[in-house]
Design a protein around this motif. Structure first.
Motif, PDB file in Angstrom:
ATOM      1  N   VAL A   1     -17.041   2.737 -17.803  1.00 17.25           N
ATOM      2  CA  VAL A   1     -16.712   4.117 -18.078  1.00 17.25           C
ATOM      3  C   VAL A   1     -16.017   4.642 -18.618  1.00 17.25           C
TER       4      VAL A   1
ATOM      5  N   SER B   1     -16.621  10.375 -14.221  1.00 20.61           N
ATOM      6  CA  SER B   1     -16.276   9.017 -14.527  1.00 20.61           C
ATOM      7  C   SER B   1     -17.592   8.533 -12.901  1.00 20.61           C
TER       8      SER B   1
ATOM      9  N   GLU C   1     -12.303   7.134 -16.068  1.00 19.52           N
ATOM     10  CA  GLU C   1     -12.670   6.433 -15.435  1.00 19.52           C
ATOM     11  C   GLU C   1     -12.842   6.169 -14.506  1.00 19.52           C
TER      12      GLU C   1
ATOM     13  N   ILE D   1     -17.782   9.606 -24.592  1.00 24.45           N
ATOM     14  CA  ILE D   1     -18.242   8.917 -23.105  1.00 24.45           C
ATOM     15  C   ILE D   1     -18.569   7.497 -23.535  1.00 24.45           C
TER      16      ILE D   1
END
Length: 245
Positions: free
Chosen positions: A113, A132, A166, A203
């Motif tokens: 992600v 995330s 992340e 994203i």
């Protein structure tokens, strides 16, 4: 912090030093240095390590302070004063990891992600930015409802007081399920990107094949617990005043 001294100033390399409360410190030092600002007897208390656990405040001996009124200044914007109260709590949740051996060959994929803005857990939490770790929980929950996955590892976030930007997880699947995995990831990418188009339009959910051969993974029970806790953990503003902006 990598500190350096330039003349009469102590600075931090690559970042600012004391940025979180730098203005409050400057206010206090300016009053102490001034000869024409009237004020009652004043004690200035400056502590360290607020962001990493308030260890400076915890180590303070109250006997060293004689003042009876405390003005706590925790601000980062000049010209703006907020009257407020904030509290923080950190929870450490442990899930015992049980692993199982793999008796057949699987294809490994790293699910990533990326592209989220993140932000401060207090200052930016009302902007409804993507988390995330929550996104990863949703991905794993959705994928595991369509195909059998073996979870090898999962990680995400960097700081306890920051919205995670992340997350990574490595999963193993059967050769026959590659198409289903790719289809599921593509569908989720479209849905989540549309949901976060105002707050996190950049994203990305990336799917990368790994070349590593894995001989063990999380047990089915552990995998399910990890997914469930990521899906169920609350995130973002839970309640908000209708009267105060």
């Amino acid at each position: 912090l990598k500190l350096r001294v330039e003349g009469d100033f102590v600075k931090a390399t690559g970042t600012t030093l004391g940025a979180d409360n730098g203005i409050a410190v400057a206010y206090a030092l300016s009053i102490l240095d001034s000869d024409d600002i009237s004020h009652p007897p004043l004690e200035v208390l400056i502590t360290t390590d607020e962001e990493s656990g308030m260890t400076g405040a915890v180590g303070l001996n109250p006997k060293d302070i004689s003042g009876r009124i405390l003005l706590n200044m925790d601000s980062g914007e000049e010209g703006t004063l907020l009257t407020s109260c904030a509290g923080g709590m950190r929870s450490l949740i442990k899930i015992p990891i049980k692993k199982e051996s793999l008796d057949s060959e699987f294809i490994g994929y790293n699910i990533k992600v990326r592209g989220l803005k993140g932000g401060h857990s207090g200052d930016d939490i009302n902007k409804e930015r993507g988390n995330s770790n929550k996104v990863m929980g949703r991905i794993l929950n959705e994928v595991s409802s369509h195909i059998d996955i073996k979870l090898v590892s999962i990680s995400g976030g960097a700081k306890a007081n920051a919205i995670p930007r992340e997350s990574d997880s490595i999963v193993l699947i059967n050769q026959n399920d590659i198409g289903k995995l790719e289809e599921c990831i593509n569908d989720l990418q479209k849905k989540i990107k549309n949901e976060l188009k105002s707050s996190d339009s950049d994203i990305m959910i990336q799917l990368e094949k790994t070349d590593t051969n894995y001989n063990e993974c999380y047990s089915s029970e552990t995998t399910q617990k990890v997914i469930e806790i990521l899906v169920l953990l609350p995130n973002g503003v839970q309640t908000m005043s209708s009267d105060i902006k």
